[in-house]
Structures are given as structure tokens and as C-alpha cells.
Design a protein around this motif. Structure first.
Motif, PDB file in Angstrom:
ATOM      1  N   GLN A 216       4.518  23.110  18.646  1.00 17.09           N
ATOM      2  CA  GLN A 216       5.722  23.379  17.922  1.00 17.09           C
ATOM      3  C   GLN A 216       6.527  23.764  18.940  1.00 17.09           C
ATOM      4  O   GLN A 216       7.296  23.053  18.805  1.00 17.09           O
ATOM      5  N   GLN A 217       6.440  23.555  20.292  1.00 19.92           N
ATOM      6  CA  GLN A 217       7.430  23.996  21.697  1.00 19.92           C
ATOM      7  C   GLN A 217       8.643  22.133  21.426  1.00 19.92           C
ATOM      8  O   GLN A 217       9.488  22.002  21.899  1.00 19.92           O
ATOM      9  N   HIS A 218       7.415  21.427  21.417  1.00 18.88           N
ATOM     10  CA  HIS A 218       7.986  19.616  21.458  1.00 18.88           C
ATOM     11  C   HIS A 218       8.373  19.153  20.178  1.00 18.88           C
ATOM     12  O   HIS A 218       8.917  18.225  19.927  1.00 18.88           O
ATOM     13  N   GLY A 219       8.972  19.702  18.804  1.00 17.06           N
ATOM     14  CA  GLY A 219       9.293  19.358  17.894  1.00 17.06           C
ATOM     15  C   GLY A 219       8.596  19.399  16.638  1.00 17.06           C
ATOM     16  O   GLY A 219       9.319  19.308  16.095  1.00 17.06           O
ATOM     17  N   GLY A 220       7.474  19.312  16.852  1.00 21.45           N
ATOM     18  CA  GLY A 220       7.070  19.516  15.402  1.00 21.45           C
ATOM     19  C   GLY A 220       6.875  20.879  14.991  1.00 21.45           C
ATOM     20  O   GLY A 220       7.581  21.828  14.975  1.00 21.45           O
ATOM     21  N   ALA A 221       5.995  21.429  13.663  1.00 16.96           N
ATOM     22  CA  ALA A 221       5.281  22.360  13.985  1.00 16.96           C
ATOM     23  C   ALA A 221       4.455  23.859  13.847  1.00 16.96           C
ATOM     24  O   ALA A 221       3.729  22.245  13.477  1.00 16.96           O
ATOM     25  N   VAL A 222       3.627  24.378  13.755  1.00 15.95           N
ATOM     26  CA  VAL A 222       2.203  24.752  13.304  1.00 15.95           C
ATOM     27  C   VAL A 222       2.749  25.705  12.398  1.00 15.95           C
ATOM     28  O   VAL A 222       3.622  26.856  12.646  1.00 15.95           O
ATOM     29  N   ARG A 223       1.835  25.884  11.762  1.00 18.51           N
ATOM     30  CA  ARG A 223       1.688  27.303  10.754  1.00 18.51           C
ATOM     31  C   ARG A 223       0.777  27.663  10.387  1.00 18.51           C
ATOM     32  O   ARG A 223      -0.754  26.614  10.315  1.00 18.51           O
ATOM     33  N   PHE A 224       0.735  29.155  10.190  1.00 20.61           N
ATOM     34  CA  PHE A 224      -1.424  29.405   9.736  1.00 20.61           C
ATOM     35  C   PHE A 224      -0.519  30.857   8.463  1.00 20.61           C
ATOM     36  O   PHE A 224       0.560  31.151   8.662  1.00 20.61           O
ATOM     37  N   VAL A 225      -2.108  31.278   8.436  1.00 20.57           N
ATOM     38  CA  VAL A 225      -2.225  32.103   7.455  1.00 20.57           C
ATOM     39  C   VAL A 225      -3.217  33.688   7.836  1.00 20.57           C
ATOM     40  O   VAL A 225      -3.992  32.974   7.661  1.00 20.57           O
ATOM     41  N   ARG A 226      -2.462  34.465   7.695  1.00 25.24           N
ATOM     42  CA  ARG A 226      -3.492  35.973   8.225  1.00 25.24           C
ATOM     43  C   ARG A 226      -4.367  35.991   7.344  1.00 25.24           C
ATOM     44  O   ARG A 226      -4.471  35.739   6.000  1.00 25.24           O
ATOM     45  N   ASP A 227      -6.615  36.303   8.000  1.00 27.78           N
ATOM     46  CA  ASP A 227      -6.248  36.850   7.146  1.00 27.78           C
ATOM     47  C   ASP A 227      -6.532  38.513   6.518  1.00 27.78           C
ATOM     48  O   ASP A 227      -5.697  38.531   6.974  1.00 27.78           O
ATOM     49  N   PRO A 228      -7.407  38.984   5.814  1.00 30.01           N
ATOM     50  CA  PRO A 228      -6.495  40.508   5.667  1.00 30.01           C
ATOM     51  C   PRO A 228      -7.135  41.499   6.887  1.00 30.01           C
ATOM     52  O   PRO A 228      -6.423  42.243   6.897  1.00 30.01           O
ATOM     53  N   GLN A 229      -7.788  41.246   8.291  1.00 31.23           N
ATOM     54  CA  GLN A 229      -8.362  41.758   9.173  1.00 31.23           C
ATOM     55  C   GLN A 229      -7.478  41.142  10.376  1.00 31.23           C
ATOM     56  O   GLN A 229      -7.445  41.232  11.219  1.00 31.23           O
ATOM     57  N   GLY A 230      -6.424  40.259   9.963  1.00 32.02           N
ATOM     58  CA  GLY A 230      -5.203  40.254  10.956  1.00 32.02           C
ATOM     59  C   GLY A 230      -5.662  39.060  11.712  1.00 32.02           C
ATOM     60  O   GLY A 230      -4.477  38.756  12.887  1.00 32.02           O
ATOM     61  N   GLY A 231      -6.786  38.688  11.607  1.00 36.12           N
ATOM     62  CA  GLY A 231      -6.753  36.825  11.693  1.00 36.12           C
ATOM     63  C   GLY A 231      -6.457  36.097  11.469  1.00 36.12           C
ATOM     64  O   GLY A 231      -5.189  36.555  10.793  1.00 36.12           O
ATOM     65  N   CYS A 232      -6.632  34.919  11.405  1.00 33.33           N
ATOM     66  CA  CYS A 232      -6.206  33.591  11.104  1.00 33.33           C
ATOM     67  C   CYS A 232      -8.101  33.437  10.026  1.00 33.33           C
ATOM     68  O   CYS A 232      -8.235  32.304  10.466  1.00 33.33           O
ATOM     69  N   ALA A 233      -7.064  32.792   8.567  1.00 33.38           N
ATOM     70  CA  ALA A 233      -7.095  32.094   7.136  1.00 33.38           C
ATOM     71  C   ALA A 233      -7.891  31.152   7.455  1.00 33.38           C
ATOM     72  O   ALA A 233      -8.560  29.805   6.837  1.00 33.38           O
ATOM     73  N   GLY A 234      -6.398  29.965   8.027  1.00 39.53           N
ATOM     74  CA  GLY A 234      -6.334  29.124   8.358  1.00 39.53           C
ATOM     75  C   GLY A 234      -4.872  28.278   8.541  1.00 39.53           C
ATOM     76  O   GLY A 234      -4.126  29.568   8.380  1.00 39.53           O
ATOM     77  N   GLY A 235      -4.472  27.530   8.849  1.00 39.73           N
ATOM     78  CA  GLY A 235      -3.203  26.890   9.227  1.00 39.73           C
ATOM     79  C   GLY A 235      -3.661  25.322   9.463  1.00 39.73           C
ATOM     80  O   GLY A 235      -4.600  24.235   9.122  1.00 39.73           O
ATOM     81  N   ALA A 236      -2.421  24.103  10.099  1.00 37.26           N
ATOM     82  CA  ALA A 236      -2.082  23.142  10.239  1.00 37.26           C
ATOM     83  C   ALA A 236      -1.173  22.867  11.013  1.00 37.26           C
ATOM     84  O   ALA A 236      -0.297  24.464  11.740  1.00 37.26           O
ATOM     85  N   SER A 237      -0.924  21.883  11.655  1.00 39.42           N
ATOM     86  CA  SER A 237       0.227  21.594  12.334  1.00 39.42           C
ATOM     87  C   SER A 237       0.963  19.961  11.922  1.00 39.42           C
ATOM     88  O   SER A 237       0.338  19.322  11.345  1.00 39.42           O
ATOM     89  N   CYS A 238       2.448  19.784  12.217  1.00 46.07           N
ATOM     90  CA  CYS A 238       3.217  18.738  11.901  1.00 46.07           C
ATOM     91  C   CYS A 238       3.698  17.872  13.397  1.00 46.07           C
ATOM     92  O   CYS A 238       4.238  18.755  14.249  1.00 46.07           O
ATOM     93  N   SER A 239       3.181  16.824  12.882  1.00 47.95           N
ATOM     94  CA  SER A 239       4.174  16.008  14.508  1.00 47.95           C
ATOM     95  C   SER A 239       6.019  16.512  14.584  1.00 47.95           C
ATOM     96  O   SER A 239       6.530  16.115  13.355  1.00 47.95           O
ATOM     97  N   PRO A 240       5.956  15.956  15.802  1.00 51.41           N
ATOM     98  CA  PRO A 240       7.501  15.818  15.363  1.00 51.41           C
ATOM     99  C   PRO A 240       7.981  14.588  15.096  1.00 51.41           C
ATOM    100  O   PRO A 240       7.481  13.725  15.106  1.00 51.41           O
ATOM    101  N   PRO A 241       9.160  15.160  14.293  1.00 52.72           N
ATOM    102  CA  PRO A 241       9.517  14.027  13.571  1.00 52.72           C
ATOM    103  C   PRO A 241       9.834  12.520  14.673  1.00 52.72           C
ATOM    104  O   PRO A 241      10.616  12.826  15.344  1.00 52.72           O
ATOM    105  N   ALA A 242       9.573  11.203  13.978  1.00 49.86           N
ATOM    106  CA  ALA A 242       9.980   9.663  14.592  1.00 49.86           C
ATOM    107  C   ALA A 242       9.828   8.801  13.290  1.00 49.86           C
ATOM    108  O   ALA A 242       9.598   8.997  12.279  1.00 49.86           O
ATOM    109  N   GLU A 243      10.921   7.773  14.390  1.00 55.52           N
ATOM    110  CA  GLU A 243      11.042   6.388  12.731  1.00 55.52           C
ATOM    111  C   GLU A 243      10.960   6.933  10.926  1.00 55.52           C
ATOM    112  O   GLU A 243      10.812   7.211  10.052  1.00 55.52           O
TER     113      GLU A 243
END
Length: 255
Positions: free
Chosen positions: A154-181
Motif C-alpha cells: 500500500q505504501q509503495h504505490g500498490g493497493a490493499v483492500r478489505f471488507v469487514r465482517d459484522p463483528q468489525g474484523g476482516c471477512a476478506g480482501g486482496a492486494s494489487c502490486s504497484p503498476p509497471a510496464e
């Protein structure tokens, strides 16, 4: 597209903490783990390695106690796979990769119950790392290092995202690298088993892909693990584009 994806693979490996280049290969290593999926090599597009080149590459891994392993788009360097087979490398897998462009991206309808967020705290990064680990059957155990890698993405130009579960934790998510080429790789899309079937993976995939397009990437690509996940990505606008080859040198073949 194979050459563009392979150029991306080279650039992405050069972002690793330890980078070693030899004989037309780039090895990207992570000294905090011996995980073979975080320590591997890839060839330069068009590389034509000799037996001596392959032996030198094997040595880089062996002297560090790592499994000699490569990931690449074979059509971008047709001479590489035969050279590796001659040295005893075996095929782990052949994965089809899917591609999304701004023209094909399909964002799901807004749903307050599936609000996609960016983690900001150590606890949120740790919860996402744990959720992804559980989603993949704990093949990659959750760890402080895993959470830190997500934060660096996330800090170096990529992206990280998630969806909370009903208790406020994490239900799932993923990441994407910083763009190149002019492209980026989306990976690690995972939903805890108890939260599957709610559209979390599709929502996260679409959000990450859109984030990369906002940053100027011309495309985003990913690999899928089965027909179920393929349908998830197709709903977000991903389409078949090419294949990637995973190979490694079995322990019994190493001197």
C-alpha cells in the motif's frame, strides 16, 4: 500481452529486498522467509540461457537453502522452458491469466454491507493477513511479516483492500502490486469460508482494479485457481489472455 506481462514480472521482482541477476534471469528474494512463492526467478523477455546460465541460477538458490523456482510467461521467452527441462526442472503448474482493461471493468452495484476499505492500522493489516491465510487453507500462515508486506504494498504505490465482517474484523480482501510496464498484478484474493457467497471477492477485485486504473495503469492481470474463482473475476470484467508457467527443481534432482 505475454511480453508485457513478462516485462512486468521482471520489474516487480526487481522490487524485492534482494535482487540477483545472472545469465538472462532475475531472482527476487525475501530474506525474512523461505516461502518459495516469495523467492523465485523469472527470465528476461527473449532470454536464451545456456546450461551454464541455468547452473548459475540454481547456485543462487542452493547457497541460500532455497528451492530453485521460476514463474514466467513461456511465450515471452520460448527458449527458457527447454533449457530448464534439460537441467531437471519440473512443471509445478500452468496457469491461465486473465486481463481487465478500463473498457471491460464492471463495477458491482453499491452495497453498504460490502463496503470496501483500505486498511490503516496494524490491527487491520494483521486481520487481513489472517483472513487471506485462512481463505487459502493456512498454506501460508498468518504472520507479522505477512502483514508488513501488505502495508509495504500500500505504501509503495500498490493497493490493499478489505471488507469487514459484522463483528468489525476482516471477512476478506486482496492486494494489487504497484503498476509497471503499464500493467499491474492483482493477487491474494481471499474470503474467509464463513463469509463466501456474498460477493466480497468480486467487490474487492473491482475496487482494486479501479484503483490501478485511476493511477494510470492500462490493464490489470491476475491468475485464478479454479472455475469458481474465474467466474468471480469475469463478473468484474476480466477476460482470458495467456498462460504462465511455474517450474522448480525437485530436491532429488539437485546435486
Amino acid at each position: 500481452m505475454d511480453i508485457q506481462v513478462q516485462r512486468f514480472a521482471v520489474t516487480n521482482l526487481r522490487r524485492r529486498p534482494v535482487v540477483i541477476e545472472t545469465g538472462g534471469f532475475v531472482a527476487g528474494l525475501s530474506p525474512d522467509t523461505d516461502n518459495p512463492y516469495l523467492n523465485y526467478a523469472t527470465p528476461l523477455p527473449g532470454a536464451e540461457p545456456t546450461g551454464k546460465d541455468v547452473a548459475a541460477l540454481i547456485g543462487i538458490f542452493r547457497e541460500r537453502g532455497l528451492l530453485p523456482r521460476l514463474e514466467f510467461a513461456p511465450q515471452a521467452a520460448p527458449a527458457v522452458a527447454p533449457a530448464l527441462r534439460a537441467a531437471g526442472f519440473g512443471i509445478e503448474a500452468v496457469h491461465e491469466y486473465l486481463l481487465c482493461t478500463p473498457r471491460t471493468l464492471t463495477a458491482p452495484q453499491p452495497d453498504d454491507a460490502l463496503r470496501v476499505e483500505t486498511p490503516t492500522t496494524d490491527e487491520e493489516y494483521a486481520a487481513l493477513d489472517a483472513a487471506i491465510s485462512e481463505a487459502f487453507g493456512d498454506v501460508f500462515p498468518a504472520s507479522a511479516e505477512g502483514a508488513a508486506r501488505l502495508r509495504r504494498t500500500q505504501q509503495h504505490g500498490g493497493a490493499v483492500r478489505f471488507v469487514r465482517d459484522p463483528q468489525g474484523g476482516c471477512a476478506g480482501g486482496a492486494s494489487c502490486s504497484p503498476p509497471a510496464e503499464d500493467t499491474a498484478e492483482l493477487s491474494g484474493v481471499g474470503t474467509r469460508p464463513t463469509h463466501r457467497g456474498r460477493g466480497i471477492a468480486t467487490a474487492v477485485t473491482a475496487a482494486l482494479t479501479e484503483a490501478m486504473f485511476t493511477r494510470g495503469a492500462g490493464s490489470v492481470w491476475l491468475e485464478y485457481s479454479g472455475e469458481g474463482s474465474r467466474r468471480v473475476y469475469e463478473r468484474a470484467g476480466y477476460r482470458p489472455q495467456g498462460t504462465r508457467l511455474y517450474v522448480s527443481l525437485p530436491r532429488t534432482q539437485q546435486p
